[in-house]
Scaffold this motif. Sequence first.
Motif, mmCIF file in Angstrom:
data_model
loop_
_atom_site.group_PDB
_atom_site.id
_atom_site.type_symbol
_atom_site.label_atom_id
_atom_site.label_comp_id
_atom_site.label_asym_id
_atom_site.label_seq_id
_atom_site.Cartn_x
_atom_site.Cartn_y
_atom_site.Cartn_z
ATOM 1 N N LYS A 110 0.848 -1.188 0.000
ATOM 2 C CA LYS A 110 0.000 0.000 0.000
ATOM 3 C C LYS A 110 0.890 1.247 0.000
ATOM 4 C CE LYS A 110 -3.979 -2.166 0.565
ATOM 5 N NZ LYS A 110 -4.863 -2.337 -0.563
ATOM 6 N N PHE A 111 0.446 2.281 -0.717
ATOM 7 C CA PHE A 111 1.210 3.526 -0.782
ATOM 8 C C PHE A 111 1.434 4.100 0.617
ATOM 9 C CE2 PHE A 111 1.036 8.238 -1.042
ATOM 10 C CZ PHE A 111 2.294 8.433 -1.563
ATOM 11 N N VAL A 113 7.231 10.358 -4.255
ATOM 12 C CA VAL A 113 6.222 10.426 -5.314
ATOM 13 C C VAL A 113 6.893 10.532 -6.686
ATOM 14 C CG1 VAL A 113 4.302 11.775 -6.241
ATOM 15 C CG2 VAL A 113 4.445 11.344 -3.787
ATOM 16 N N GLY A 114 7.945 11.312 -6.784
ATOM 17 C CA GLY A 114 8.686 11.439 -8.042
ATOM 18 C C GLY A 114 9.354 10.137 -8.444
ATOM 19 N N THR A 115 9.901 9.428 -7.461
ATOM 20 C CA THR A 115 10.527 8.134 -7.729
ATOM 21 C C THR A 115 9.486 7.129 -8.197
ATOM 22 O OG1 THR A 115 12.208 8.604 -6.054
ATOM 23 C CG2 THR A 115 11.985 6.315 -6.753
ATOM 24 N N LEU A 116 8.296 7.143 -7.572
ATOM 25 C CA LEU A 116 7.208 6.254 -7.990
ATOM 26 C C LEU A 116 6.792 6.538 -9.430
ATOM 27 C CD1 LEU A 116 5.062 6.294 -4.741
ATOM 28 C CD2 LEU A 116 6.127 4.277 -5.742
ATOM 29 N N LYS A 117 6.668 7.815 -9.774
ATOM 30 C CA LYS A 117 6.291 8.180 -11.151
ATOM 31 C C LYS A 117 7.343 7.710 -12.152
ATOM 32 C CE LYS A 117 4.321 11.896 -12.478
ATOM 33 N NZ LYS A 117 3.919 13.246 -12.799
ATOM 34 N N ALA A 118 8.620 7.883 -11.812
ATOM 35 C CA ALA A 118 9.704 7.456 -12.706
ATOM 36 C C ALA A 118 9.680 5.939 -12.883
ATOM 37 C CB ALA A 118 11.056 7.908 -12.151
ATOM 38 N N ALA A 119 9.461 5.212 -11.798
ATOM 39 C CA ALA A 119 9.419 3.745 -11.871
ATOM 40 C C ALA A 119 8.210 3.275 -12.676
ATOM 41 C CB ALA A 119 9.374 3.157 -10.461
ATOM 42 N N LYS A 120 7.092 3.988 -12.563
ATOM 43 C CA LYS A 120 5.896 3.627 -13.336
ATOM 44 C C LYS A 120 6.147 3.865 -14.827
ATOM 45 C CE LYS A 120 0.930 4.316 -13.730
ATOM 46 N NZ LYS A 120 -0.261 4.974 -13.213
ATOM 47 N N ARG A 121 6.784 4.982 -15.150
ATOM 48 C CA ARG A 121 7.116 5.295 -16.544
ATOM 49 C C ARG A 121 8.009 4.221 -17.155
ATOM 50 N NH1 ARG A 121 9.842 9.914 -15.849
ATOM 51 N NH2 ARG A 121 8.344 10.947 -14.534
ATOM 52 N N LYS A 122 8.912 3.655 -16.337
ATOM 53 C CA LYS A 122 9.825 2.615 -16.805
ATOM 54 C C LYS A 122 9.185 1.233 -16.755
ATOM 55 C CE LYS A 122 13.986 5.037 -15.333
ATOM 56 N NZ LYS A 122 14.693 5.028 -16.590
ATOM 57 N N LYS A 123 7.908 1.174 -16.355
ATOM 58 C CA LYS A 123 7.138 -0.073 -16.271
ATOM 59 C C LYS A 123 7.749 -1.072 -15.285
ATOM 60 C CE LYS A 123 4.811 0.426 -20.677
ATOM 61 N NZ LYS A 123 4.311 1.707 -20.350
ATOM 62 N N VAL A 124 8.329 -0.537 -14.206
ATOM 63 C CA VAL A 124 8.867 -1.364 -13.131
ATOM 64 C C VAL A 124 7.772 -1.632 -12.101
ATOM 65 C CG1 VAL A 124 10.573 -1.423 -11.255
ATOM 66 C CG2 VAL A 124 11.198 -0.493 -13.479
ATOM 67 N N ILE A 125 6.896 -0.638 -11.903
ATOM 68 C CA ILE A 125 5.776 -0.767 -10.970
ATOM 69 C C ILE A 125 4.493 -0.320 -11.666
ATOM 70 C CG2 ILE A 125 7.180 -0.384 -8.902
ATOM 71 C CD1 ILE A 125 5.924 2.504 -8.838
ATOM 72 N N GLY A 177 -4.055 5.532 -11.343
ATOM 73 C CA GLY A 177 -3.938 6.984 -11.380
ATOM 74 C C GLY A 177 -2.578 7.447 -11.857
ATOM 75 N N GLU A 178 -2.440 8.760 -11.887
ATOM 76 C CA GLU A 178 -1.186 9.369 -12.343
ATOM 77 C C GLU A 178 -0.255 9.701 -11.184
ATOM 78 O OE1 GLU A 178 -0.092 10.146 -15.568
ATOM 79 O OE2 GLU A 178 -1.701 8.742 -16.015
ATOM 80 N N LEU A 179 -0.847 10.122 -10.069
ATOM 81 C CA LEU A 179 -0.089 10.672 -8.954
ATOM 82 C C LEU A 179 -0.671 10.152 -7.658
ATOM 83 C CD1 LEU A 179 2.083 12.877 -8.295
ATOM 84 C CD2 LEU A 179 0.201 14.484 -8.102
ATOM 85 N N LEU A 180 0.175 9.804 -6.707
ATOM 86 C CA LEU A 180 -0.288 9.339 -5.401
ATOM 87 C C LEU A 180 -0.012 10.417 -4.359
ATOM 88 C CD1 LEU A 180 1.011 5.656 -5.514
ATOM 89 C CD2 LEU A 180 -1.316 6.468 -5.925
ATOM 90 N N LEU A 181 -1.030 10.738 -3.584
ATOM 91 C CA LEU A 181 -0.907 11.751 -2.542
ATOM 92 C C LEU A 181 -1.130 11.117 -1.182
ATOM 93 C CD1 LEU A 181 -2.979 14.587 -4.252
ATOM 94 C CD2 LEU A 181 -0.498 14.352 -4.183
ATOM 95 N N GLN A 182 -0.296 11.491 -0.230
ATOM 96 C CA GLN A 182 -0.398 10.946 1.120
ATOM 97 C C GLN A 182 -1.754 11.287 1.728
ATOM 98 O OE1 GLN A 182 0.088 12.580 4.502
ATOM 99 N NE2 GLN A 182 -0.123 10.549 5.372
ATOM 100 N N GLY A 183 -2.351 10.313 2.378
ATOM 101 C CA GLY A 183 -3.674 10.499 2.969
ATOM 102 C C GLY A 183 -4.766 10.051 2.023
ATOM 103 N N VAL A 184 -4.874 10.703 0.881
ATOM 104 C CA VAL A 184 -5.916 10.416 -0.098
ATOM 105 C C VAL A 184 -5.732 9.032 -0.715
ATOM 106 C CG1 VAL A 184 -6.981 11.200 -2.255
ATOM 107 C CG2 VAL A 184 -6.082 12.871 -0.645
ATOM 108 N N HIS A 185 -4.496 8.671 -1.021
ATOM 109 C CA HIS A 185 -4.215 7.426 -1.740
ATOM 110 C C HIS A 185 -3.480 6.387 -0.893
ATOM 111 C CE1 HIS A 185 -4.489 10.437 -5.133
ATOM 112 N NE2 HIS A 185 -5.447 9.564 -5.410
ATOM 113 N N ASP A 186 -3.624 6.451 0.429
ATOM 114 C CA ASP A 186 -2.900 5.524 1.306
ATOM 115 C C ASP A 186 -3.230 4.055 1.042
ATOM 116 O OD1 ASP A 186 -1.523 7.557 2.493
ATOM 117 O OD2 ASP A 186 -2.558 7.452 4.416
#
Length: 81
Positions: free
Chosen positions: A29-30, A47-59, A63-72
């Motif tokens: 869980k995020f 969050v930036g590292t997660l986005k980079a890893a998603k772009r590289k299809k590692v994870i 959604g596009e962006l995960l925010l603490q609290g909202v996307h826990d």
Amino acid sequence: MNVEHEVTLLVDEIRRLGSTNADGKISVKFGVLFNDDQCANLFEALVGTLKAAKRKKVIAFEGELLLQGVHDNVDVILLQD
């Protein structure tokens, strides 16, 4: 810091904190990632590292962006071993 290196560290942390889901992939869980002390010390911009890893299809995550609290409760799924 090198993005490739950060993505590798992220994969290690997902393995450490995650568990195998029904599809046989490791997921966490995020909120667990975000609130972990070791992750907080490792990643200046998780969050930036997660986005980079998603772009590289590692994870994968919804959604596009995960925010603490909202996307826990959003699953971060490791696609590669």
